[in-house]
Scaffold this motif. Sequence first.
Motif, PDB file in Angstrom:
ATOM      1  N   ARG A  12       0.795  -1.217   0.000  1.00  0.00           N
ATOM      2  CA  ARG A  12       0.000   0.000   0.000  1.00  0.00           C
ATOM      3  C   ARG A  12       0.831   1.272   0.000  1.00  0.00           C
ATOM      4  NH1 ARG A  12      -4.064  -0.977   4.812  1.00  0.00           N
ATOM      5  NH2 ARG A  12      -2.088  -1.549   5.705  1.00  0.00           N
ATOM      6  N   ARG A  13       2.001   1.249   0.588  1.00  0.00           N
ATOM      7  CA  ARG A  13       2.772   2.484   0.768  1.00  0.00           C
ATOM      8  C   ARG A  13       3.050   3.237  -0.532  1.00  0.00           C
ATOM      9  NH1 ARG A  13       7.888   3.252   4.766  1.00  0.00           N
ATOM     10  NH2 ARG A  13       8.098   5.478   4.467  1.00  0.00           N
ATOM     11  N   PRO A  14       3.554   2.588  -1.585  1.00  0.00           N
ATOM     12  CA  PRO A  14       3.780   3.327  -2.834  1.00  0.00           C
ATOM     13  C   PRO A  14       2.485   3.922  -3.396  1.00  0.00           C
ATOM     14  CG  PRO A  14       4.941   1.244  -2.882  1.00  0.00           C
ATOM     15  CD  PRO A  14       4.064   1.217  -1.671  1.00  0.00           C
ATOM     16  N   ARG A  73      27.948   8.071  -6.587  1.00  0.00           N
ATOM     17  CA  ARG A  73      28.840   7.368  -5.651  1.00  0.00           C
ATOM     18  C   ARG A  73      28.985   8.119  -4.331  1.00  0.00           C
ATOM     19  NH1 ARG A  73      28.242   2.438  -6.903  1.00  0.00           N
ATOM     20  NH2 ARG A  73      28.296   2.236  -9.134  1.00  0.00           N
ATOM     21  N   ARG A  74      28.568   9.378  -4.291  1.00  0.00           N
ATOM     22  CA  ARG A  74      28.603  10.153  -3.047  1.00  0.00           C
ATOM     23  C   ARG A  74      27.258  10.113  -2.323  1.00  0.00           C
ATOM     24  NH1 ARG A  74      30.731  15.486  -6.012  1.00  0.00           N
ATOM     25  NH2 ARG A  74      32.398  14.490  -7.153  1.00  0.00           N
ATOM     26  N   THR A  75      26.285   9.461  -2.939  1.00  0.00           N
ATOM     27  CA  THR A  75      24.950   9.389  -2.362  1.00  0.00           C
ATOM     28  C   THR A  75      24.910   8.286  -1.322  1.00  0.00           C
ATOM     29  OG1 THR A  75      24.013  10.073  -4.475  1.00  0.00           O
ATOM     30  CG2 THR A  75      22.498   9.071  -2.901  1.00  0.00           C
ATOM     31  N   LEU A  76      24.444   8.640  -0.151  1.00  0.00           N
ATOM     32  CA  LEU A  76      24.281   7.624   0.874  1.00  0.00           C
ATOM     33  C   LEU A  76      23.116   6.728   0.496  1.00  0.00           C
ATOM     34  CD1 LEU A  76      24.689   9.787   4.085  1.00  0.00           C
ATOM     35  CD2 LEU A  76      26.370   8.265   3.053  1.00  0.00           C
ATOM     36  N   VAL A  77      23.352   5.456   0.587  1.00  0.00           N
ATOM     37  CA  VAL A  77      22.271   4.507   0.324  1.00  0.00           C
ATOM     38  C   VAL A  77      21.831   3.916   1.652  1.00  0.00           C
ATOM     39  CG1 VAL A  77      23.061   3.943  -2.005  1.00  0.00           C
ATOM     40  CG2 VAL A  77      23.827   2.563  -0.081  1.00  0.00           C
ATOM     41  N   PRO A  78      20.626   3.433   1.698  1.00  0.00           N
ATOM     42  CA  PRO A  78      20.180   2.777   2.929  1.00  0.00           C
ATOM     43  C   PRO A  78      21.092   1.597   3.263  1.00  0.00           C
ATOM     44  CG  PRO A  78      18.400   2.981   1.334  1.00  0.00           C
ATOM     45  CD  PRO A  78      19.644   3.411   0.643  1.00  0.00           C
ATOM     46  N   TYR A  89      13.915   5.667  -1.589  1.00  0.00           N
ATOM     47  CA  TYR A  89      13.930   4.902  -0.338  1.00  0.00           C
ATOM     48  C   TYR A  89      12.530   4.803   0.266  1.00  0.00           C
ATOM     49  CZ  TYR A  89      14.802   3.854   4.575  1.00  0.00           C
ATOM     50  OH  TYR A  89      14.757   3.299   5.823  1.00  0.00           O
ATOM     51  N   ASN A  90      11.809   5.911   0.283  1.00  0.00           N
ATOM     52  CA  ASN A  90      10.477   5.907   0.877  1.00  0.00           C
ATOM     53  C   ASN A  90       9.450   5.181   0.030  1.00  0.00           C
ATOM     54  OD1 ASN A  90      10.249   7.409   3.528  1.00  0.00           O
ATOM     55  ND2 ASN A  90      11.605   8.711   2.342  1.00  0.00           N
ATOM     56  N   VAL A  91       9.619   5.213  -1.264  1.00  0.00           N
ATOM     57  CA  VAL A  91       8.683   4.511  -2.141  1.00  0.00           C
ATOM     58  C   VAL A  91       8.897   3.006  -2.062  1.00  0.00           C
ATOM     59  CG1 VAL A  91       8.035   4.114  -4.554  1.00  0.00           C
ATOM     60  CG2 VAL A  91       8.265   6.427  -3.694  1.00  0.00           C
ATOM     61  N   CYS A  92      10.157   2.575  -2.087  1.00  0.00           N
ATOM     62  CA  CYS A  92      10.406   1.126  -2.110  1.00  0.00           C
ATOM     63  C   CYS A  92      10.234   0.485  -0.739  1.00  0.00           C
ATOM     64  CB  CYS A  92      11.760   0.798  -2.703  1.00  0.00           C
ATOM     65  SG  CYS A  92      13.157   1.115  -1.626  1.00  0.00           S
ATOM     66  N   ALA A 119       9.030   6.558  -8.279  1.00  0.00           N
ATOM     67  CA  ALA A 119       9.896   7.482  -7.543  1.00  0.00           C
ATOM     68  C   ALA A 119      10.279   8.666  -8.434  1.00  0.00           C
ATOM     69  CB  ALA A 119      11.143   6.765  -7.038  1.00  0.00           C
ATOM     70  N   PHE A 120      10.515   8.407  -9.719  1.00  0.00           N
ATOM     71  CA  PHE A 120      10.825   9.501 -10.650  1.00  0.00           C
ATOM     72  C   PHE A 120       9.700  10.528 -10.673  1.00  0.00           C
ATOM     73  CE2 PHE A 120       9.782  11.279 -14.803  1.00  0.00           C
ATOM     74  CZ  PHE A 120      10.845  12.154 -14.961  1.00  0.00           C
ATOM     75  N   TRP A 121       8.455  10.067 -10.821  1.00  0.00           N
ATOM     76  CA  TRP A 121       7.336  11.000 -10.917  1.00  0.00           C
ATOM     77  C   TRP A 121       7.134  11.762  -9.617  1.00  0.00           C
ATOM     78  CZ3 TRP A 121       6.111  12.901 -15.268  1.00  0.00           C
ATOM     79  CH2 TRP A 121       6.256  12.149 -16.429  1.00  0.00           C
ATOM     80  N   LEU A 122       7.349  11.113  -8.491  1.00  0.00           N
ATOM     81  CA  LEU A 122       7.249  11.818  -7.208  1.00  0.00           C
ATOM     82  C   LEU A 122       8.359  12.858  -7.074  1.00  0.00           C
ATOM     83  CD1 LEU A 122       6.333   8.874  -4.839  1.00  0.00           C
ATOM     84  CD2 LEU A 122       4.951  10.918  -5.237  1.00  0.00           C
ATOM     85  N   PHE A 123       9.574  12.486  -7.431  1.00  0.00           N
ATOM     86  CA  PHE A 123      10.716  13.397  -7.400  1.00  0.00           C
ATOM     87  C   PHE A 123      10.462  14.597  -8.309  1.00  0.00           C
ATOM     88  CE2 PHE A 123      14.753  14.589  -9.522  1.00  0.00           C
ATOM     89  CZ  PHE A 123      15.468  15.064  -8.420  1.00  0.00           C
ATOM     90  N   THR A 124      10.006  14.329  -9.523  1.00  0.00           N
ATOM     91  CA  THR A 124       9.750  15.384 -10.498  1.00  0.00           C
ATOM     92  C   THR A 124       8.620  16.290 -10.020  1.00  0.00           C
ATOM     93  OG1 THR A 124      10.540  13.937 -12.255  1.00  0.00           O
ATOM     94  CG2 THR A 124       9.212  15.824 -12.933  1.00  0.00           C
ATOM     95  N   LEU A 125       7.595  15.707  -9.456  1.00  0.00           N
ATOM     96  CA  LEU A 125       6.488  16.487  -8.906  1.00  0.00           C
ATOM     97  C   LEU A 125       6.985  17.430  -7.812  1.00  0.00           C
ATOM     98  CD1 LEU A 125       3.284  16.769  -8.755  1.00  0.00           C
ATOM     99  CD2 LEU A 125       3.471  15.189  -6.847  1.00  0.00           C
TER     100      LEU A 125
END
Length: 179
Positions: free
Chosen positions: A19-21, A61-66, A110-113, A127-133
């Motif tokens: 349900r979350r996404p 490569r500088r992005t922190l991943v979960p 992270y929040n979508v998945c 996630a792309f559409w949420l980011f773009t929005l």
Amino acid sequence: PSRTTLSAEACPACCKLNRRPAIWEYMSQARQFKTKHANFKYSEERVWLNGNANQIAKDIRRTLVPAIHKPDLQEAYYTSVNNILNAYSNFNKNVGYVQGMNIIASCVLYNVCNSDYSFISTYEEQAFWLFTLLLEQYSIKLCFSANMRKVFELSDSLEFNLQKNQGSVFNHINRSDVR
């Protein structure tokens, strides 16, 4: 079983994981935003490289991943963030890509998945559409413009509201010479 051991496919329809996404998409009205931009084909644009590709690759490569402990899943996460950023730089060529967008894209993904990293690519377009929005409809893209007008506007608003609503905190910050 714990939530993290369930995949989206194995999870019952009523499960929070499934349900979350959909809830994110519904509350943000991302589906309507996507429909409004139906001529933009994410699956094609995410791989169409432009002048931003090298900078995106560096910043990924500088992005922190979960806390993903499997290297192949970590690589899939990086790939999805890269695809989101590359597609956005094609979506809005005037803004393109600016450092810092990688952090926002990573947080959205992270929040979508919702820790379902085994199926990260299935959440990528959403996630792309949420980011773009976020960047387009809520004017966050203005934070990434050359003059950073929106950053200064938000900073002034924060200072005003802090002084108005939290005077003692505002005074403490000023006395401490925090900049």
